[in-house]
Design a protein around this motif. Structure first.
Motif, mmCIF file in Angstrom:
data_model
loop_
_atom_site.group_PDB
_atom_site.id
_atom_site.type_symbol
_atom_site.label_atom_id
_atom_site.label_comp_id
_atom_site.label_asym_id
_atom_site.label_seq_id
_atom_site.Cartn_x
_atom_site.Cartn_y
_atom_site.Cartn_z
ATOM 1 N N ARG A 291 0.826 -1.205 0.000
ATOM 2 C CA ARG A 291 0.000 0.000 0.000
ATOM 3 C C ARG A 291 0.860 1.256 0.000
ATOM 4 O O ARG A 291 0.502 2.253 -0.608
ATOM 5 C CB ARG A 291 -0.927 0.041 1.217
ATOM 6 N N LEU B 271 -1.698 2.993 -9.634
ATOM 7 C CA LEU B 271 -2.985 2.312 -9.617
ATOM 8 C C LEU B 271 -3.005 1.193 -10.641
ATOM 9 O O LEU B 271 -2.597 1.377 -11.789
ATOM 10 C CB LEU B 271 -4.113 3.296 -9.953
ATOM 11 N N PHE C 133 -10.659 -0.427 -10.138
ATOM 12 C CA PHE C 133 -9.341 -0.044 -9.643
ATOM 13 C C PHE C 133 -9.010 -0.725 -8.318
ATOM 14 O O PHE C 133 -9.894 -0.956 -7.477
ATOM 15 C CB PHE C 133 -9.280 1.472 -9.430
ATOM 16 N N GLY C 134 -7.727 -0.980 -8.137
ATOM 17 C CA GLY C 134 -7.217 -1.390 -6.839
ATOM 18 C C GLY C 134 -6.996 -0.173 -5.964
ATOM 19 O O GLY C 134 -7.181 0.972 -6.405
ATOM 20 N N GLN C 135 -6.579 -0.406 -4.702
ATOM 21 C CA GLN C 135 -6.405 0.695 -3.751
ATOM 22 C C GLN C 135 -5.170 1.528 -4.063
ATOM 23 O O GLN C 135 -5.039 2.645 -3.568
ATOM 24 C CB GLN C 135 -6.288 0.135 -2.331
ATOM 25 N N GLY C 136 -4.265 0.989 -4.871
ATOM 26 C CA GLY C 136 -3.086 1.752 -5.249
ATOM 27 C C GLY C 136 -1.907 1.563 -4.304
ATOM 28 O O GLY C 136 -2.071 1.136 -3.152
ATOM 29 N N ARG D 162 1.118 3.910 -2.815
ATOM 30 C CA ARG D 162 1.647 5.279 -2.713
ATOM 31 C C ARG D 162 3.165 5.195 -2.575
ATOM 32 O O ARG D 162 3.674 4.692 -1.578
ATOM 33 C CB ARG D 162 1.043 6.011 -1.525
ATOM 34 N N TYR E 298 -16.026 9.009 -12.964
ATOM 35 C CA TYR E 298 -15.568 8.276 -11.792
ATOM 36 C C TYR E 298 -15.536 9.216 -10.597
ATOM 37 O O TYR E 298 -15.294 10.421 -10.737
ATOM 38 C CB TYR E 298 -14.156 7.720 -12.015
ATOM 39 N N GLN F 288 -13.597 9.815 -6.890
ATOM 40 C CA GLN F 288 -12.388 9.427 -6.165
ATOM 41 C C GLN F 288 -12.309 10.186 -4.844
ATOM 42 O O GLN F 288 -12.080 11.399 -4.834
ATOM 43 C CB GLN F 288 -11.137 9.678 -7.009
ATOM 44 N N GLY G 23 -7.210 9.819 -1.182
ATOM 45 C CA GLY G 23 -6.436 8.664 -0.751
ATOM 46 C C GLY G 23 -6.996 7.323 -1.171
ATOM 47 O O GLY G 23 -6.479 6.282 -0.753
ATOM 48 N N ALA H 58 -9.004 4.789 -4.423
ATOM 49 C CA ALA H 58 -9.026 4.549 -5.859
ATOM 50 C C ALA H 58 -10.289 5.118 -6.490
ATOM 51 O O ALA H 58 -11.312 5.261 -5.821
ATOM 52 C CB ALA H 58 -8.938 3.044 -6.131
ATOM 53 N N PRO H 59 -10.263 5.429 -7.767
ATOM 54 C CA PRO H 59 -11.482 5.864 -8.465
ATOM 55 C C PRO H 59 -12.510 4.736 -8.508
ATOM 56 O O PRO H 59 -12.163 3.566 -8.667
ATOM 57 C CB PRO H 59 -10.991 6.191 -9.877
#
Lengths: 115, 109
Positions: free
Chosen positions: A9, A91, A106-109, A111, B35, B37, B40, B42-43
């Motif tokens: 994450r 992402l 999308f995933g949470q990404g 950072r 989208y 968002q 912090g 995701a979209p």
């Protein structure tokens, strides 16, 4: 249905180091995207896979970034060596197929902070 | 070139209505996505328009005019949780999403 999984994450590295991100898309999704999102900006496509083939990598800085999607499922994105300007959220997204009207999930990404 | 234009930031009051506009220029067109968002996060997908007109989905509606290269997202009965960025993303002839920078919506009590 499980969503798009990404790890880690968060990641902090020093410039010139290398880093790798992992993505597991939604089961059965043929299309996988990696985006870079800098704070205050929209996502920028880095690379798009259709199964295990590359559809578009025109905006991928190939001198330092690489990505692969072996067996058409999981994918990894690598940066080597990292620069300060690579600090962003990375992402991963997947969609059932390429084409009109196909929403991306999308995933949470991840950072990334490069210091 | 391909270009998306959205307001950078908007402020609205809880319970009110807000319209977020988006104008676009793309090489070909295969529909337009909106989208949401949160900071912090995701979209997440809100809507998709491929034909002209209004698509309504609960408190959110999206409008498209292909001839004008114009879309808007309409949010009704605003709630505090609607504070987020809203991203307009048309799809070009290669089925690539072209992302705008997004509109940051601030909801005040």
């Amino acid at each position: 249905e499980a969503g798009v999984a990404q790890s880690p994450r968060y990641k902090i590295i020093e410039k010139r180091q290398s880093v790798a991100f992992w993505c597991n898309p939604i089961s059965g999704h043929a299309t996988l995207y990696w985006y870079q999102q800098i704070l205050g900006q929209g996502p920028k496509l880095l690379i798009q896979f259709q199964n295990n083939g590359v559809v578009d990598d025109s905006q991928l800085p190939k001198d330092r970034f690489s990505a692969e999607r072996l067996k058409g499922v999981d994918s990894t994105l690598k940066i080597q060596p990292a620069k300060l300007e690579d600090s962003a959220v990375y992402l991963c997204a997947s969609s059932p197929r390429e084409g009109s009207g196909t929403e991306a999930f999308f995933g949470q990404g991840t950072r990334l902070t490069v210091v | 070139g391909q270009n998306i234009d959205q307001p950078t930031e908007m402020t609205a009051t809880e319970g009110a209505i807000v319209q977020i506009n988006c104008t676009y220029q793309t090489s070909g067109f295969n529909g337009l996505f909106w989208y949401q968002q949160h900071a912090g996060e995701a979209p997440t997908f809100l809507s998709y328009n491929v034909l002209d007109g209004l698509e309504e989905k609960g408190r959110f509606s999206s409008f498209l005019s292909r001839s004008k290269g114009y879309s808007y997202l309409l949010l009704k009965e605003l709630q505090m949780k609607d504070s987020a960025s809203y991203l307009c993303a048309p799809m070009d002839s290669n089925y690539q999403l072209i992302w705008g920078a997004g509109t940051k919506l601030i909801i005040k009590p």
